[in-house]
Design an enzyme around this catalytic site. Sequence first.
Site, PDB file in Angstrom:
ATOM      1  N   ARG A  29      -3.899  71.619  68.368  1.00 24.76           N
ATOM      2  CA  ARG A  29      -3.368  70.622  69.295  1.00 24.76           C
ATOM      3  C   ARG A  29      -4.488  69.845  69.964  1.00 24.76           C
ATOM      4  O   ARG A  29      -4.589  68.649  69.880  1.00 24.76           O
ATOM      5  CB  ARG A  29      -2.499  71.280  70.365  1.00 24.76           C
ATOM      6  CG  ARG A  29      -1.090  71.516  69.909  1.00 24.76           C
ATOM      7  CD  ARG A  29      -0.422  72.535  70.750  1.00 24.76           C
ATOM      8  NE  ARG A  29      -1.117  73.801  70.656  1.00 24.76           N
ATOM      9  CZ  ARG A  29      -0.637  74.949  71.101  1.00 24.76           C
ATOM     10  NH1 ARG A  29       0.519  74.972  71.715  1.00 24.76           N
ATOM     11  NH2 ARG A  29      -1.301  76.056  70.944  1.00 24.76           N
ATOM     12  N   HIS A  85       5.871  73.972  65.897  1.00 26.99           N
ATOM     13  CA  HIS A  85       5.751  74.946  64.812  1.00 26.99           C
ATOM     14  C   HIS A  85       6.498  74.448  63.565  1.00 26.99           C
ATOM     15  O   HIS A  85       6.024  74.602  62.451  1.00 26.99           O
ATOM     16  CB  HIS A  85       6.360  76.292  65.232  1.00 26.99           C
ATOM     17  CG  HIS A  85       5.609  77.002  66.320  1.00 26.99           C
ATOM     18  ND1 HIS A  85       6.228  77.611  67.385  1.00 26.99           N
ATOM     19  CD2 HIS A  85       4.281  77.207  66.517  1.00 26.99           C
ATOM     20  CE1 HIS A  85       5.322  78.161  68.171  1.00 26.99           C
ATOM     21  NE2 HIS A  85       4.136  77.925  67.683  1.00 26.99           N
ATOM     22  N   LYS A  97       1.015  91.066  74.090  1.00 25.88           N
ATOM     23  CA  LYS A  97       1.648  89.949  74.791  1.00 25.88           C
ATOM     24  C   LYS A  97       3.081  90.353  75.079  1.00 25.88           C
ATOM     25  O   LYS A  97       3.782  90.834  74.180  1.00 25.88           O
ATOM     26  CB  LYS A  97       1.718  88.729  73.861  1.00 25.88           C
ATOM     27  CG  LYS A  97       0.506  87.856  73.865  1.00 25.88           C
ATOM     28  CD  LYS A  97       0.905  86.544  73.182  1.00 25.88           C
ATOM     29  CE  LYS A  97      -0.284  85.691  72.829  1.00 25.88           C
ATOM     30  NZ  LYS A  97       0.103  84.488  72.088  1.00 25.88           N
ATOM     31  N   SER A 130       4.825  77.301  73.067  1.00 29.48           N
ATOM     32  CA  SER A 130       5.897  78.256  73.382  1.00 29.48           C
ATOM     33  C   SER A 130       5.868  78.570  74.871  1.00 29.48           C
ATOM     34  O   SER A 130       6.903  78.701  75.515  1.00 29.48           O
ATOM     35  CB  SER A 130       5.715  79.550  72.591  1.00 29.48           C
ATOM     36  OG  SER A 130       5.794  79.297  71.221  1.00 29.48           O
TER      37      SER A 130
HETATM   38  P1  ADP Z   1      -0.538  82.486  68.741  1.00 33.50           P
HETATM   39  O1  ADP Z   1       0.448  83.342  69.444  1.00 33.50           O
HETATM   40  O2  ADP Z   1      -1.055  83.019  67.441  1.00 33.50           O
HETATM   41  O3  ADP Z   1      -1.628  81.943  69.625  1.00 33.50           O
HETATM   42  P2  ADP Z   1       1.579  80.507  68.474  1.00 33.50           P
HETATM   43  O4  ADP Z   1       2.712  81.323  68.009  1.00 33.50           O
HETATM   44  O5  ADP Z   1       1.697  79.919  69.848  1.00 33.50           O
HETATM   45  O6  ADP Z   1       0.170  81.171  68.293  1.00 33.50           O
HETATM   46  O7  ADP Z   1       1.325  79.342  67.424  1.00 33.50           O
HETATM   47  C1  ADP Z   1       0.988  79.609  66.082  1.00 33.50           C
HETATM   48  C2  ADP Z   1       0.137  78.481  65.541  1.00 33.50           C
HETATM   49  O8  ADP Z   1       0.810  77.240  65.690  1.00 33.50           O
HETATM   50  C3  ADP Z   1      -1.220  78.291  66.229  1.00 33.50           C
HETATM   51  O9  ADP Z   1      -2.169  77.894  65.253  1.00 33.50           O
HETATM   52  C4  ADP Z   1      -0.979  77.164  67.195  1.00 33.50           C
HETATM   53  O10 ADP Z   1      -2.163  76.447  67.473  1.00 33.50           O
HETATM   54  C5  ADP Z   1      -0.009  76.314  66.387  1.00 33.50           C
HETATM   55  N1  ADP Z   1       0.828  75.476  67.252  1.00 33.50           N
HETATM   56  C6  ADP Z   1       1.555  75.856  68.316  1.00 33.50           C
HETATM   57  N2  ADP Z   1       2.192  74.808  68.884  1.00 33.50           N
HETATM   58  C7  ADP Z   1       1.839  73.709  68.130  1.00 33.50           C
HETATM   59  C8  ADP Z   1       2.132  72.305  68.222  1.00 33.50           C
HETATM   60  N3  ADP Z   1       2.891  71.816  69.198  1.00 33.50           N
HETATM   61  N4  ADP Z   1       1.585  71.493  67.287  1.00 33.50           N
HETATM   62  C9  ADP Z   1       0.785  72.000  66.322  1.00 33.50           C
HETATM   63  N5  ADP Z   1       0.454  73.304  66.195  1.00 33.50           N
HETATM   64  C10 ADP Z   1       0.972  74.153  67.085  1.00 33.50           C
END
Ligand code: ADP
Length: 161
Positions: A90, A17, A41, A128
């Site tokens: 990803r 992130h 969630k 996460s």
């Molecule tokens: P959500 O809960 O909206 O699915 P997250 O909080 O897990 O998303 O992540 C927010 C954004 O960051 C999403 O677009 C996700 O694809 C991106 N993201 C999460 N981890 C990574 C990573 N390791 N590299 C690049 N983008 C990431």
Amino acid sequence: MSRAVYPGSFDPFTNGHLDITERGASIFDELIVAVLVNDSKRAMFSVNERCMMAREAAVHLPNVKVMSFEGLLVDFMRQEQSRVILRGLRAISDFEYEFQLAQMNKQLAPETETFFLVTDAKYSYLSSRSVKEVFKFGGSIKDFVPPGVFRRMRERIPQRQ
Ligand code: ADP
């Protein structure tokens, strides 16, 4: 002036992130990291904790602001006068969900555009959810999250690495 919004659950904020946040902040004049208040969630951290961790991690980026939002992203975008949604990609597995989300947001608010940044290869495996799993089973998460997140997770269960 360009203002983008990077929305997500950020439960917790990972180095993946942070990478997207840093790169987004170098492209847009302003970047809002928008932390979703999600009831559906079950989150490990409260929305306030998630915001604080993101804020701490992005403290070196003066054009980044961390805010929480509830409800529809497009309503938040209008409220904050932004037209750009920033998301990270990803793998192909992210694509289907992200594609659907982008289409839905376009339908709801035609003025919005979703921009995708492709993950840095070194973070492509990082989520996460995987960080929480590794932590739960006693593995070290030090290399996966910013120092403030690491500290807070250890405060939850002190004997963990
Ligand atoms: P959500 O809960 O909206 O699915 P997250 O909080 O897990 O998303 O992540 C927010 C954004 O960051 C999403 O677009 C996700 O694809 C991106 N993201 C999460 N981890 C990574 C990573 N390791 N590299 C690049 N983008 C990431």
